[in-house]
Design a protein around this motif. Structure first.
Motif, PDB file in Angstrom:
ATOM      1  N   GLY A  95       0.813  -1.207   0.000  1.00 33.23           N
ATOM      2  CA  GLY A  95       0.000   0.000   0.000  1.00 33.23           C
ATOM      3  C   GLY A  95       0.839   1.247   0.000  1.00 33.23           C
ATOM      4  N   LEU A  96       0.175   2.362   0.249  1.00 34.05           N
ATOM      5  CA  LEU A  96       0.836   3.668   0.318  1.00 34.05           C
ATOM      6  C   LEU A  96       1.056   4.026   1.782  1.00 34.05           C
ATOM      7  CD1 LEU A  96       1.775   6.383  -0.912  1.00 34.05           C
ATOM      8  CD2 LEU A  96      -0.631   7.111  -0.806  1.00 34.05           C
ATOM      9  N   VAL A  97       2.281   4.392   2.128  1.00 37.67           N
ATOM     10  CA  VAL A  97       2.599   4.736   3.509  1.00 37.67           C
ATOM     11  C   VAL A  97       3.561   5.921   3.510  1.00 37.67           C
ATOM     12  CG1 VAL A  97       4.513   3.089   3.617  1.00 37.67           C
ATOM     13  CG2 VAL A  97       3.350   3.773   5.729  1.00 37.67           C
ATOM     14  N   GLN A  98       3.482   6.730   4.543  1.00 37.96           N
ATOM     15  CA  GLN A  98       4.383   7.870   4.660  1.00 37.96           C
ATOM     16  C   GLN A  98       5.765   7.414   5.142  1.00 37.96           C
ATOM     17  OE1 GLN A  98       2.517  10.752   7.232  1.00 37.96           O
ATOM     18  NE2 GLN A  98       1.265  11.567   5.566  1.00 37.96           N
ATOM     19  N   PRO A  99       6.793   8.178   4.823  1.00 36.08           N
ATOM     20  CA  PRO A  99       8.130   7.850   5.357  1.00 36.08           C
ATOM     21  C   PRO A  99       8.088   7.712   6.870  1.00 36.08           C
ATOM     22  CG  PRO A  99       8.308   9.538   3.680  1.00 36.08           C
ATOM     23  CD  PRO A  99       6.837   9.338   3.919  1.00 36.08           C
ATOM     24  N   GLY A 100       8.774   6.688   7.366  1.00 35.63           N
ATOM     25  CA  GLY A 100       8.761   6.400   8.789  1.00 35.63           C
ATOM     26  C   GLY A 100       7.671   5.446   9.209  1.00 35.63           C
ATOM     27  N   GLY A 101       6.752   5.157   8.315  1.00 37.70           N
ATOM     28  CA  GLY A 101       5.649   4.268   8.621  1.00 37.70           C
ATOM     29  C   GLY A 101       6.020   2.796   8.514  1.00 37.70           C
ATOM     30  N   SER A 102       5.009   1.946   8.713  1.00 35.13           N
ATOM     31  CA  SER A 102       5.220   0.500   8.719  1.00 35.13           C
ATOM     32  C   SER A 102       4.179  -0.208   7.858  1.00 35.13           C
ATOM     33  CB  SER A 102       5.118  -0.053  10.149  1.00 35.13           C
ATOM     34  OG  SER A 102       6.116   0.480  10.984  1.00 35.13           O
ATOM     35  N   LEU A 103       4.572  -1.346   7.337  1.00 35.24           N
ATOM     36  CA  LEU A 103       3.667  -2.253   6.635  1.00 35.24           C
ATOM     37  C   LEU A 103       4.090  -3.679   6.969  1.00 35.24           C
ATOM     38  CD1 LEU A 103       3.442  -0.777   3.009  1.00 35.24           C
ATOM     39  CD2 LEU A 103       1.589  -0.841   4.687  1.00 35.24           C
ATOM     40  N   ARG A 104       3.130  -4.586   6.925  1.00 30.25           N
ATOM     41  CA  ARG A 104       3.460  -5.992   7.054  1.00 30.25           C
ATOM     42  C   ARG A 104       2.961  -6.721   5.810  1.00 30.25           C
ATOM     43  NH1 ARG A 104       1.609 -10.668  11.367  1.00 30.25           N
ATOM     44  NH2 ARG A 104      -0.349 -10.472  10.197  1.00 30.25           N
ATOM     45  N   LEU A 105       3.890  -7.291   5.075  1.00 24.28           N
ATOM     46  CA  LEU A 105       3.548  -8.071   3.902  1.00 24.28           C
ATOM     47  C   LEU A 105       3.366  -9.533   4.285  1.00 24.28           C
ATOM     48  CD1 LEU A 105       6.057  -6.616   1.273  1.00 24.28           C
ATOM     49  CD2 LEU A 105       3.813  -5.744   1.967  1.00 24.28           C
ATOM     50  N   SER A 106       2.425 -10.180   3.613  1.00 23.66           N
ATOM     51  CA  SER A 106       2.180 -11.602   3.824  1.00 23.66           C
ATOM     52  C   SER A 106       2.394 -12.358   2.523  1.00 23.66           C
ATOM     53  CB  SER A 106       0.747 -11.835   4.309  1.00 23.66           C
ATOM     54  OG  SER A 106       0.502 -11.191   5.537  1.00 23.66           O
ATOM     55  N   CYS A 107       2.910 -13.554   2.646  1.00 25.16           N
ATOM     56  CA  CYS A 107       3.088 -14.451   1.508  1.00 25.16           C
ATOM     57  C   CYS A 107       2.413 -15.761   1.890  1.00 25.16           C
ATOM     58  CB  CYS A 107       4.568 -14.650   1.226  1.00 25.16           C
ATOM     59  SG  CYS A 107       4.936 -15.904  -0.028  1.00 25.16           S
ATOM     60  N   ALA A 108       1.231 -15.979   1.350  1.00 24.85           N
ATOM     61  CA  ALA A 108       0.458 -17.169   1.690  1.00 24.85           C
ATOM     62  C   ALA A 108       0.669 -18.260   0.650  1.00 24.85           C
ATOM     63  CB  ALA A 108      -1.022 -16.819   1.788  1.00 24.85           C
ATOM     64  N   GLY A 109       0.954 -19.448   1.131  1.00 26.36           N
ATOM     65  CA  GLY A 109       1.153 -20.581   0.234  1.00 26.36           C
ATOM     66  C   GLY A 109      -0.086 -21.449   0.150  1.00 26.36           C
ATOM     67  N   SER A 110      -0.273 -22.067  -1.009  1.00 24.22           N
ATOM     68  CA  SER A 110      -1.360 -23.022  -1.193  1.00 24.22           C
ATOM     69  C   SER A 110      -0.919 -24.061  -2.213  1.00 24.22           C
ATOM     70  CB  SER A 110      -2.647 -22.331  -1.659  1.00 24.22           C
ATOM     71  OG  SER A 110      -2.470 -21.744  -2.932  1.00 24.22           O
ATOM     72  N   GLY A 111      -1.606 -25.191  -2.200  1.00 25.19           N
ATOM     73  CA  GLY A 111      -1.255 -26.270  -3.112  1.00 25.19           C
ATOM     74  C   GLY A 111      -0.279 -27.245  -2.488  1.00 25.19           C
ATOM     75  N   LEU A 112       0.760 -26.717  -1.856  1.00 22.43           N
ATOM     76  CA  LEU A 112       1.744 -27.516  -1.135  1.00 22.43           C
ATOM     77  C   LEU A 112       2.056 -26.797   0.178  1.00 22.43           C
ATOM     78  CD1 LEU A 112       4.222 -28.411  -4.044  1.00 22.43           C
ATOM     79  CD2 LEU A 112       2.590 -29.948  -2.938  1.00 22.43           C
ATOM     80  N   THR A 113       2.744 -27.493   1.064  1.00 26.18           N
ATOM     81  CA  THR A 113       3.067 -26.896   2.356  1.00 26.18           C
ATOM     82  C   THR A 113       4.286 -26.000   2.223  1.00 26.18           C
ATOM     83  OG1 THR A 113       2.194 -28.849   3.480  1.00 26.18           O
ATOM     84  CG2 THR A 113       3.622 -27.396   4.744  1.00 26.18           C
ATOM     85  N   LEU A 114       4.047 -24.704   2.425  1.00 20.57           N
ATOM     86  CA  LEU A 114       5.128 -23.736   2.293  1.00 20.57           C
ATOM     87  C   LEU A 114       6.218 -23.953   3.344  1.00 20.57           C
ATOM     88  CD1 LEU A 114       6.143 -21.167   0.861  1.00 20.57           C
ATOM     89  CD2 LEU A 114       4.754 -19.834   2.467  1.00 20.57           C
ATOM     90  N   ASN A 115       5.852 -24.592   4.445  1.00 23.42           N
ATOM     91  CA  ASN A 115       6.768 -24.757   5.569  1.00 23.42           C
ATOM     92  C   ASN A 115       8.082 -25.434   5.174  1.00 23.42           C
ATOM     93  OD1 ASN A 115       4.428 -23.897   6.773  1.00 23.42           O
ATOM     94  ND2 ASN A 115       3.970 -25.852   7.738  1.00 23.42           N
ATOM     95  N   TYR A 116       8.054 -26.253   4.132  1.00 30.29           N
ATOM     96  CA  TYR A 116       9.230 -27.022   3.761  1.00 30.29           C
ATOM     97  C   TYR A 116      10.167 -26.269   2.828  1.00 30.29           C
ATOM     98  CZ  TYR A 116       6.321 -30.859   5.501  1.00 30.29           C
ATOM     99  OH  TYR A 116       5.523 -31.666   6.268  1.00 30.29           O
ATOM    100  N   TYR A 117       9.783 -25.058   2.428  1.00 29.19           N
ATOM    101  CA  TYR A 117      10.510 -24.353   1.389  1.00 29.19           C
ATOM    102  C   TYR A 117      11.253 -23.134   1.935  1.00 29.19           C
ATOM    103  CZ  TYR A 117       7.676 -27.011  -1.924  1.00 29.19           C
ATOM    104  OH  TYR A 117       7.080 -28.012  -2.636  1.00 29.19           O
ATOM    105  N   PRO A 118      12.487 -22.925   1.497  1.00 30.02           N
ATOM    106  CA  PRO A 118      13.135 -21.640   1.785  1.00 30.02           C
ATOM    107  C   PRO A 118      12.387 -20.539   1.041  1.00 30.02           C
ATOM    108  CG  PRO A 118      14.697 -23.239   0.885  1.00 30.02           C
ATOM    109  CD  PRO A 118      13.348 -23.812   0.697  1.00 30.02           C
ATOM    110  N   VAL A 119      12.237 -19.393   1.665  1.00 29.44           N
ATOM    111  CA  VAL A 119      11.459 -18.303   1.075  1.00 29.44           C
ATOM    112  C   VAL A 119      12.280 -17.026   1.078  1.00 29.44           C
ATOM    113  CG1 VAL A 119       9.425 -16.836   1.353  1.00 29.44           C
ATOM    114  CG2 VAL A 119       9.247 -19.308   1.714  1.00 29.44           C
ATOM    115  N   GLY A 120      12.195 -16.326  -0.033  1.00 29.79           N
ATOM    116  CA  GLY A 120      12.851 -15.022  -0.133  1.00 29.79           C
ATOM    117  C   GLY A 120      11.846 -13.948  -0.480  1.00 29.79           C
ATOM    118  N   TRP A 121      12.122 -12.746  -0.015  1.00 34.33           N
ATOM    119  CA  TRP A 121      11.385 -11.554  -0.437  1.00 34.33           C
ATOM    120  C   TRP A 121      12.310 -10.736  -1.343  1.00 34.33           C
ATOM    121  CZ3 TRP A 121       6.376 -10.263  -0.006  1.00 34.33           C
ATOM    122  CH2 TRP A 121       5.598 -10.901   0.977  1.00 34.33           C
TER     123      TRP A 121
END
Length: 125
Positions: free
Chosen positions: A10-36
């Motif tokens: 989203g849009l945020v002012q300097p100094g603000g915060s955001l939390r991004l989510s990466c949801a997995g489906s189809g297979l279990t994401l838990n077993y995979y290394p993940v990068g942003w």
């Protein structure tokens, strides 16, 4: 087939915060290394943060150290990127990606097999 869906941008002012989510489906994401990763207009895609498949190892780009935190919630099959003290230079499309289990790809883009569609982050006053 593992599918990844990012959200939380989203849009945020300097100094603000955001939390991004990466949801997995189809297979279990838990077993995979993940990068942003992120890509600003006119620039190459760059690695931002990485978490190993076990969650025991995390890596951050120098530009975000001390401001961003990556974490996994195995019960929700989701990886998060908490972004604090955001700066205009953090603006870009943020992607999560998963690599085959047991690899340690860090920020090697070619090692990642599954990619989300991206979520826009804009830091501006």
């Amino acid at each position: 087939q593992l599918r990844l869906v990012e959200s939380g941008g989203g849009l945020v002012q300097p100094g603000g915060s955001l939390r991004l989510s990466c949801a997995g489906s189809g297979l279990t994401l838990n077993y995979y290394p993940v990068g942003w990763f992120r890509q600003a207009p006119g620039k190459e895609r760059e690695g931002v943060s990485y978490v190993s498949d076990s969650g025991g190892s995390t890596v951050y780009a120098d530009s975000v150290k001390g401001r961003f935190t990556i974490s996994r919630d195995n019960a929700k099959n989701t990886v998060y990127l908490q972004m604090n003290s955001l700066k205009p230079e953090d603006t870009g499309v943020y992607y999560c990606a998963a690599a085959p289990p047991a690899l340690e790809p860090l920020f090697a883009i070619s090692e990642y097999r599954y990619w989300g569609q991206g979520t826009q982050v804009t830091v501006s006053s």
